[in-house]
Design an enzyme around this catalytic site. Structure first.
Site, PDB file in Angstrom:
ATOM      1  N   LEU A  74       0.858  -1.186   0.000  1.00 12.98           N
ATOM      2  CA  LEU A  74       0.000   0.000   0.000  1.00 12.98           C
ATOM      3  C   LEU A  74       0.891   1.231   0.000  1.00 12.98           C
ATOM      4  O   LEU A  74       1.994   1.211   0.562  1.00 12.98           O
ATOM      5  CB  LEU A  74      -0.903   0.026   1.243  1.00 12.98           C
ATOM      6  CG  LEU A  74      -1.942  -1.090   1.378  1.00 12.98           C
ATOM      7  CD1 LEU A  74      -2.703  -0.938   2.696  1.00 12.98           C
ATOM      8  CD2 LEU A  74      -2.915  -1.099   0.210  1.00 12.98           C
ATOM      9  N   ASP A  75       0.410   2.308  -0.614  1.00 15.17           N
ATOM     10  CA  ASP A  75       1.150   3.564  -0.579  1.00 15.17           C
ATOM     11  C   ASP A  75       1.373   3.995   0.869  1.00 15.17           C
ATOM     12  O   ASP A  75       0.626   3.616   1.773  1.00 15.17           O
ATOM     13  CB  ASP A  75       0.374   4.662  -1.310  1.00 15.17           C
ATOM     14  CG  ASP A  75       0.223   4.383  -2.800  1.00 15.17           C
ATOM     15  OD1 ASP A  75       1.028   3.606  -3.344  1.00 15.17           O
ATOM     16  OD2 ASP A  75      -0.719   4.930  -3.407  1.00 15.17           O
ATOM     17  N   GLN A  76       2.378   4.821   1.072  1.00 14.43           N
ATOM     18  CA  GLN A  76       2.756   5.230   2.422  1.00 14.43           C
ATOM     19  C   GLN A  76       1.570   5.770   3.229  1.00 14.43           C
ATOM     20  O   GLN A  76       1.407   5.453   4.410  1.00 14.43           O
ATOM     21  CB  GLN A  76       3.854   6.297   2.348  1.00 14.43           C
ATOM     22  CG  GLN A  76       4.376   6.740   3.714  1.00 14.43           C
ATOM     23  CD  GLN A  76       5.395   7.850   3.590  1.00 14.43           C
ATOM     24  OE1 GLN A  76       5.086   8.980   3.189  1.00 14.43           O
ATOM     25  NE2 GLN A  76       6.642   7.528   3.927  1.00 14.43           N
TER      26      GLN A  76
END
Length: 300
Positions: free
Chosen positions: A139-141
Site C-alpha cells: 500500500l502507498d505510504q
C-alpha cells in the site's frame, strides 16, 4: 484438512481426496508450487513420508503422514524494529496486518527501519519465529488497511501467483471530491509514469493496463464528497488515486492528484481482503478497522 506444525515441519495426514497421488503431483499441480522451490525441497531431502525420505513418484495412501520442512529459521531480510501493530489474521503460514498511515509497506533501502515489514519482523522475532518477511502486495505510504505477508518463500510464491491470477480480492473505501452522479462503473485506463514528476503516475495510452471497479455507497452534499467502494482487477502504483482523479473525482486529501487538502493524507483505506487459503482450502476474509484518530471516514 488436518495440517499441523511440528517444529520445523508441516505435517499432513493424507486425506481421501489425495489417495493415489504422488507428493510431486501435490506440490506441482494441487498447490501450484514453483519449480525452483520444489526442486530445492527435493535436493535438501525436506519431504518425508511416514518418517522416511519421500519417494516422489510413489502413490500415497489415505492416512500417510506427509512432512515438509517449511519452518526452518531464516534471516529476516529487514531490521526488526518495534512498532505497535494491529494483526488482523495469522496462522503458521501467513499473516495480515492493518497498516497505519504515514508508514511504508517495506524498506526502500537496507538500512530503513520504520516500515511495516520491519514491524512484522520484530513481531515474529518476539514470538521466536525467525522468518524472511515477504509482503505479497503493498500500500502507498499514506494508504491504510490490510496488507498480506507470507512467512516463508514457498507459500509466498503461491500467494504471488494467486494475486497475479486475481484470486486475492482487495476492496478499498475512498472519499472523493464532488458528488459522483454515476452510482457505479468501471475505469479501464492504462497507467504510466508522469515524465514531469518523479513519483507521480498518469493515465497514458502507452501505460500498463489498469482496471478499477467502483460503487458509490453514500454522498455528503453539505461537504461535497462521495464515499465509494473500489475493487481492483490490477494493482498498478497509485491506481485508484490516478483513476479517480482522471474522471474528475480525486480522493479527498490527495494533494498529489488534485484532492481537497482538508485531511493530512488521502482518504483511502484497504478495508477487506479475501482469498482461499492455499493449503487448507478454507475461505479467508479479513476486515480492517479504521486507525485514524481523529477519524477521516464519516458515519461508518
Amino acid at each position: 484438512m488436518n495440517i499441523q506444525r511440528k517444529g520445523e515441519w508441516m505435517e499432513i495426514m493424507t486425506p481421501s481426496e489425495w489417495n493415489g497421488y504422488t507428493i510431486d503431483y501435490i506440490l506441482r499441480d494441487i498447490w501450484q508450487g514453483p519449480k525452483k522451490q520444489i526442486h530445492q525441497l527435493r535436493t535438501e531431502k525436506a519431504v518425508l513420508i511416514n518418517g522416511t525420505q519421500a519417494n516422489w513418484h510413489q502413490n500415497l495412501k489415505i492416512g500417510d503422514r506427509i512432512q515438509i520442512q517449511f519452518f526452518n529459521e531464516q534471516v529476516f531480510g529487514v531490521i526488526p524494529t518495534y512498532f505497535d501493530i494491529n494483526i488482523l489474521y495469522e496462522d503458521d503460514h501467513l499473516l495480515v496486518v492493518n497498516k497505519p498511515g504515514g508508514m511504508d509497506t517495506h524498506p526502500n533501502e537496507p538500512t530503513q527501519k520504520d516500515t511495516l515489514a520491519n514491524a512484522v519482523a520484530y513481531y515474529l522475532q518476539a514470538k521466536g519465529e525467525f522468518r524472511k518477511v515477504l509482503h505479497i502486495h503493498r500500500l502507498d505510504q499514506n494508504t491504510t488497511g490490510a496488507v498480506l505477508f507470507a512467512k516463508y518463500s514457498f507459500i509466498g510464491a503461491i500467494l504471488d501467483k494467486l494475486l497475479e491470477e486475481r484470486k486475492i480480492k482487495r476492496t478499498y473505501l475512498a472519499l472523493t471530491d464532488g458528488i459522483m452522479k454515476k452510482k457505479q462503473g468501471t475505469i479501464d485506463a492504462p497507467i504510466g509514469r508522469d515524465r514531469h514528476h518523479p513519483t507521480k503516475r498518469r493515465v497514458s495510452p502507452t501505460g500498463q493496463k489498469a482496471v478499477t471497479h467502483y460503487k458509490v455507497l453514500n454522498t455528503f452534499q453539505n461537504k461535497n464528497y462521495s464515499l465509494i467502494q473500489c475493487d481492483l482487477d490490477t494493482g498498478r502504483t497509485h491506481q485508484i488515486r490516478v483513476h479517480l482523479s482522471d474522471i474528475g473525482h480525486p480522493i479527498t486529501g490527495d494533494t498529489l492528484y488534485g484532492g481537497n487538502p482538508i485531511f493530512l493524507r488521502p482518504a483511502l483505506h484497504a478495508v477487506n481482503l479475501t482469498f482461499i487459503h492455499p493449503f487448507t482450502g478454507e475461505p479467508i476474509e479479513v476486515l480492517a478497522p479504521f486507525l485514524d484518530d481523529p477519524p477521516i471516514f464519516p458515519g461508518i
